[in-house]
Design a protein around this motif. Structure first.
Motif, PDB file in Angstrom:
ATOM      1  N   VAL A 179       1.422   2.384  -1.484  1.00 45.84           N
ATOM      2  CA  VAL A 179       2.142   2.657  -2.727  1.00 45.84           C
ATOM      3  C   VAL A 179       1.370   1.964  -3.845  1.00 45.84           C
ATOM      4  O   VAL A 179       1.129   0.749  -3.789  1.00 45.84           O
ATOM      5  N   VAL A 180       0.973   2.741  -4.852  1.00 43.70           N
ATOM      6  CA  VAL A 180       0.179   2.209  -5.965  1.00 43.70           C
ATOM      7  C   VAL A 180       0.931   2.467  -7.266  1.00 43.70           C
ATOM      8  O   VAL A 180       1.175   3.623  -7.628  1.00 43.70           O
ATOM      9  N   THR A 181       1.301   1.408  -7.979  1.00 44.79           N
ATOM     10  CA  THR A 181       1.997   1.598  -9.249  1.00 44.79           C
ATOM     11  C   THR A 181       0.980   1.843 -10.363  1.00 44.79           C
ATOM     12  O   THR A 181      -0.137   1.334 -10.330  1.00 44.79           O
ATOM     13  N   GLY A 182       1.396   2.643 -11.343  1.00 38.48           N
ATOM     14  CA  GLY A 182       0.507   2.953 -12.452  1.00 38.48           C
ATOM     15  C   GLY A 182      -0.733   3.699 -12.008  1.00 38.48           C
ATOM     16  O   GLY A 182      -1.845   3.427 -12.480  1.00 38.48           O
ATOM     17  N   ALA A 183      -0.551   4.678 -11.127  1.00 44.01           N
ATOM     18  CA  ALA A 183      -1.693   5.298 -10.448  1.00 44.01           C
ATOM     19  C   ALA A 183      -2.166   6.591 -11.090  1.00 44.01           C
ATOM     20  O   ALA A 183      -3.017   7.268 -10.527  1.00 44.01           O
ATOM     21  N   ASN A 184      -1.662   6.926 -12.252  1.00 43.73           N
ATOM     22  CA  ASN A 184      -2.063   8.196 -12.839  1.00 43.73           C
ATOM     23  C   ASN A 184      -3.320   8.083 -13.700  1.00 43.73           C
ATOM     24  O   ASN A 184      -3.909   9.098 -14.091  1.00 43.73           O
ATOM     25  N   THR A 185      -3.761   6.857 -14.000  1.00 42.70           N
ATOM     26  CA  THR A 185      -4.928   6.689 -14.853  1.00 42.70           C
ATOM     27  C   THR A 185      -5.628   5.372 -14.540  1.00 42.70           C
ATOM     28  O   THR A 185      -5.084   4.504 -13.854  1.00 42.70           O
ATOM     29  N   GLY A 186      -6.850   5.232 -15.030  1.00 41.01           N
ATOM     30  CA  GLY A 186      -7.566   3.964 -14.988  1.00 41.01           C
ATOM     31  C   GLY A 186      -7.726   3.359 -13.615  1.00 41.01           C
ATOM     32  O   GLY A 186      -8.066   4.030 -12.639  1.00 41.01           O
ATOM     33  N   LEU A 187      -7.480   2.054 -13.542  1.00 39.86           N
ATOM     34  CA  LEU A 187      -7.686   1.307 -12.301  1.00 39.86           C
ATOM     35  C   LEU A 187      -6.779   1.806 -11.182  1.00 39.86           C
ATOM     36  O   LEU A 187      -7.200   1.902 -10.024  1.00 39.86           O
ATOM     37  N   GLY A 188      -5.517   2.115 -11.519  1.00 35.72           N
ATOM     38  CA  GLY A 188      -4.588   2.593 -10.502  1.00 35.72           C
ATOM     39  C   GLY A 188      -5.028   3.914  -9.911  1.00 35.72           C
ATOM     40  O   GLY A 188      -4.933   4.117  -8.691  1.00 35.72           O
TER      41      GLY A 188
END
Length: 300
Positions: free
Chosen positions: A19-28
């Protein structure tokens, strides 16, 4: 340890759920992409479902999208319930989402925006999902901090929500310091179980959207110097990925870029500020975080 640990160093992740939070852009996004490429089933936990679906379409592999607004405890509880319904266990929880240098504002629940989003939101999410990680040998909670945890950083127990005065740089420093203190205290509490570890990482200076709220005095020179000072998000994600997947990682470790200033380069084990290792402050912050979020960890 390997000084050129890179995307190809990630072990096989077949059969693992991340599970990865903030995964729609950048580092995530890069973290999710690389985990999926190595076979993990990845949950993109994002605030904007449409952007999450667009990100998922760019990732090859087993990827699903979960609505998650880190500024709302109700959203965090709802997301945890949905993840629990879809997955009987979790191998990796990557606490990546965050905001940086925002103007003064609050979360839905009235917390200062940077502290509430970066620390309290992930504290709550971790507590609500931890019982899905504890039975899984080799499971990990990785929380993304920043070199900002050293800059004007302290836990202001007398004004945690910056109600008397507000400085966006100092508030970011408090939030990122809290990320590390949470990691270290969580590892102390996980140690007796022997199945799950907590680790932390920071991306150095990565060219992402995160700094869009920086004061002009920082943002404008940074934009000119970015090609010289920053690294691409796929490099910035490597410390998180190493903390999450390298079999040699131990609980309570902290990873960042390997050059002398920890701004660029392949990931390696790094050190955090002396303030981050204050056990009494870690424990006080934990107690207050439980009180503020209403989340108790299933750790006996």
């Amino acid at each position: 340890m390997n000084d050129t640990w890179n995307e190809h160093s990630i072990p096989d992740q077949q059969g693992r759920v991340a599970v990865v939070t903030g995964a729609n852009t950048g580092l995530g996004f890069e973290t999710a992409r690389m985990l999926a490429a190595r076979g993990a089933a990845v949950v993109l936990a994002v605030r904007d479902l449409q952007k999450g679906k667009q990100a998922a379409a760019r990732i090859a592999g087993d990827v699903t999208v979960q609505a998650l607004d880190m500024t709302s405890l109700d959203s965090i509880r709802s997301a945890a319930d949905s993840i629990r319904a879809a997955h009987p266990s979790i191998d990796l929880l990557i606490n990546n989402a965050g905001v940086m240098y925002t103007p003064k504002g609050t979360t839905v629940d009235g917390f200062e925006l940077q502290f509430g989003t970066n620390h309290l939101g992930h504290f709550a999410l971790t507590g609500l999902l931890l019982d899905l990680l504890l039975p899984v040998p080799g499971s990990r909670v990785v929380t993304v901090s920043s070199t900002g945890h050293r800059i004007r950083a302290a836990i202001h127990f007398d004004d945690l929500q910056w109600e008397r005065s507000y400085n966006r740089v100092a508030a970011y420093g408090q939030a990122k310091l809290a990320n590390l203190m949470f990691t270290y205290e969580l590892q102390r509490r996980l140690a007796p179980y022997g199945t799950t570890i907590a680790a932390a990482a920071h991306p150095g200076v990565s060219n992402t959207e995160l700094a869009r709220n920086a004061p002009a005095a920082i943002r404008i020179p940074f934009s000119w110097l970015a090609p010289l000072l920053t690294q691409k998000p796929e490099m910035g994600a490597l410390p998180t990925l190493r903390a999450a997947t390298d079999p040699d990682v131990a609980g309570g470790q902290y990873y960042g870029p390997g050059n002398r200033t920890q701004t660029r380069g392949y990931p390696k084990l790094v050190t955090s500020s002396p303030a981050s290792h204050d056990v009494a402050v870690q424990q006080r912050l934990w107690t207050i975080s439980e009180e503020l979020t209403g989340v108790k960890f299933p750790l006996g």
